[in-house]
Design a protein around this motif. Structure first.
Motif: not given
Ligand code: FES
Length: 596
Positions: A54-56, A63-68, A73-79, A123-125
């Motif tokens: 339920q928490g998930a 985190w699966r919303s367009p902004v999230g 992924y933007g933060a991961f790519a930059i970092h 796999a989800y996408t």
């Protein structure tokens, strides 16, 4: 148009390091929030694995919303890209253990997270495989705890430690960090511990359910990644390619470092000269902090060279004109300290010509020590008058006497000169061999400073005449002296090391005053004073011979006055608070006589 491009590019280059730091910090904070959110979700396993699921739903909603998705992924790519950039940009790989640990842990994360992330998100996408907590707990903790379980615990620990170290390195230079540090430490231990317990509890419940409810287990196997062999095969291929790409990226960065070293060697080297006379040769473009680290010279750098702490700051004694102006990051750190132009951050300043520096902070300085530094230690620029006085014929004095006698006479000389300087309002600052330097004006206006310096010269003559009379039986001939006085802007600050530090002045005015004192031998006179001192004091020195001399390092000649006897200087009648003439500096006043 060309100019504006150049200006824009120069601005970008100057701001580059600060932009990179902000990007790294911002992206790191996004990723750390994601991990914390994830751990909170795991903690629900202490209730039940259904609570985790339920928490998930909330977790995925964020985190699966367009902004999230964009933020994550933007933060991961930059970092991730900036991690490679950091390896490239570092001129040496010598660093503190905590910094080294942070970097190593950071590079482990992509290797550990790849499989979990691909099965959950890729796999989800692309294969519409929706794995929820029961799938992950079963596949990892029930079916394959020795390999997949150990990998997840390692990922768990590595990612959390990396984030906490990054946060610590960022926050530890903040003024009140020590107040919140104990609470942060508690959270840093509690959150992953409770999360891990939640995972174990959730896995136990899934295992129990699977062993007692065959229909539920059959349903579980029909969904998730295990039910889609094509998705599994694709993910495994991507993992292999990614590892290859990862190794290739490392190789490319190391090659780029090698090419840069070759180019830099061709571009020439410069010298950084330290207070003890050591000169460190480095390629142009390296920072002063890099030079210290390369040469193994201890240099304070609490924030690790990120322009956040100011502990690496140095005073540039010579060569500051060749340095680029302060970057915005440097200004942001140094401006609150009121540091003058000659103070620079060693981690930011990249000389292209020889410079001489003076580190201002002891190498073992911590952030809290740093807070205790006062303004005097930081240094300030002032207009002062500098007086150098030197004993004459000191060689004969030493040759013809026992050491004890020499020390005795020199101490009488310093006492006579020092009391004259203090009586005039100045401060004896340094005893250099058989001479002395004094500063006038560290806290008074320029005019009074110059008047006091001239008055000190007149009193020195009188005090030394008294001393010669008192020691007539001890001396084969009266002790002579030479005085040089000049005025100008100097840096007043505390310099030295630990208990050996003292407040003094540095700058061209000091060198010039010393040079004028030397000239008294050439002109066979008691005093050489620069015209600027008389003009600032408002004291007419027209009765004394005028000369123009060239001082090394100055394009314009310097006008000086040669004074045969300092006693001929006009007396300085200091107005007392009552408005009457203050006679405390009158030669007739028994200043020296009292002190002896
Ligand atoms: S090392 Fe912290 S500002 Fe330079």
């Amino acid at each position: 148009m060309t100019l504006s491009w150049k200006t824009a590019w120069a601005g970008l280059v100057r701001r580059g390091p600060s932009i990179v730091r902000r990007l790294r910090l911002g992206s790191g904070l996004v990723l750390f929030s994601y991990v914390s959110f994830h751990f909170l979700n795991h903690s629900l396993g202490n209730i039940s694995f259904e609570a985790m699921e339920q928490g998930a739903v909330v977790h995925e909603w964020v985190w699966r919303s367009p902004v999230g998705t964009l933020a994550l992924y933007g933060a991961f790519a930059i970092h991730f890209s900036l991690a490679f950039w950091a390896i490239y940009i570092r001129r040496h790989l010598r660093m503190g253990w905590i910094e080294g640990l942070r970097i190593c842990l950071g590079f482990l994360i992509p290797l550990l997270v790849l499989q979990h992330a691909l099965f959950q998100r890729f796999a989800y996408t692309y294969f519409d495989v929706h794995q929820i907590y029961r799938h992950v707990l079963f596949n990892i903790w029930v079916s394959n705890p020795q390999v997949a379980g150990v990998r997840q615990i390692t990922l768990f620990t590595v990612a959390w430690l990396h984030g906490c170290i990054g946060l610590y390195l960022w926050l530890r230079v903040k003024r009140h960090f020590h107040l919140v540090a104990p609470f942060l430490l508690i959270v840093a231990f509690l959150l992953p511990t409770v999360a891990l317990l939640g995972v174990f509890q959730g896995a136990r419940q899934v295992e129990a359910k699977a062993s007692t409810d065959r229909a539920w287990l059959a349903d579980l196997r029909k969904t998730g990644a295990g039910a889609n062999p094509q998705a599994g095969a694709t993910v495994r291929t991507i993992i292999l390619w990614s590892w290859g790409g990862y190794a290739g990226a490392f190789a490319l960065v190391l090659m780029a470092r090698g090419v840069r070293t070759l180019v830099e060697r061709r571009g020439g080297t410069i010298r950084i000269i330290y207070p003890d006379g050591r000169a460190v040769r480095i390629p142009k473009g390296l920072s002063v902090l890099d030079a210290s680290r390369r040469a193994g010279i201890p240099h304070a750098s609490v924030c690790g060279g990120r322009a956040r702490c100011s502990t690496c700051r140095v005073r540039v004694l010579l060569g500051s004109e060749s340095l680029a102006p302060r970057s915005p990051a440097e200004t942001r750190v140094l401006a609150p300290l009121g540091a003058d132009r000659s103070v620079r951050l060693a981690c930011q300043v990249r000389p292209i010509a020889d410079i001489s520096i003076w580190p201002l902070v002891p190498p073992e300085m911590t952030v809290r020590d740093q807070d205790r530094l006062n303004e005097a230690e930081t240094g300030s620029e002032r207009f002062v008058a500098i007086l150098f006085v030197d004993i004459r014929a000191s060689t004969q004095l030493v040759e013809s006497r026992l050491p004890y006698d020499v020390v005795f006479i020199l101490n009488r000389f310093f006492e006579a000169v020092g009391s004259a300087i203090i009586a005039a309002g100045g401060t004896p600052n340094q005893f250099i061999g058989d001479g002395m330097m004094a500063i006038f004006g560290s806290e008074i206006p320029a005019q009074e400073a110059c008047r006091q310096a001239l008055e000190a010269a007149r009193l020195i003559d009188w005090h030394l005449a008294e001393m010669n009379r008192t020691l007539a039986n001890e001396l084969q001939q009266p002790i002579g002296f030479g005085i040089g006085i000049h005025a100008g802007d100097v840096i007043i600050g505390t310099m030295g090391y630990r208990e050996h530090a003292q407040t003094t002045a540095i700058g061209e005015a000091v060198h010039t005053a010393s040079r004028l004192q030397d000239l008294t031998k050439e002109y066979a006179c008691q005093l050489v004073v620069s015209e600027i001192v008389g003009a600032t004091a408002g004291t007419a020195l027209d009765d004394f011979a005028s000369h123009e001399i060239q001082i090394r390092g100055f394009s314009a000649p310097l006008t000086i006055r040669v004074v045969g006897s300092a006693a001929a200087l006009p007396p300085y009648d200091r107005p007392s608070p009552s408005g009457e003439t203050d006679r405390s500096t009158d030669p007739a006043a028994p200043i020296y006589a009292q002190s002896t």
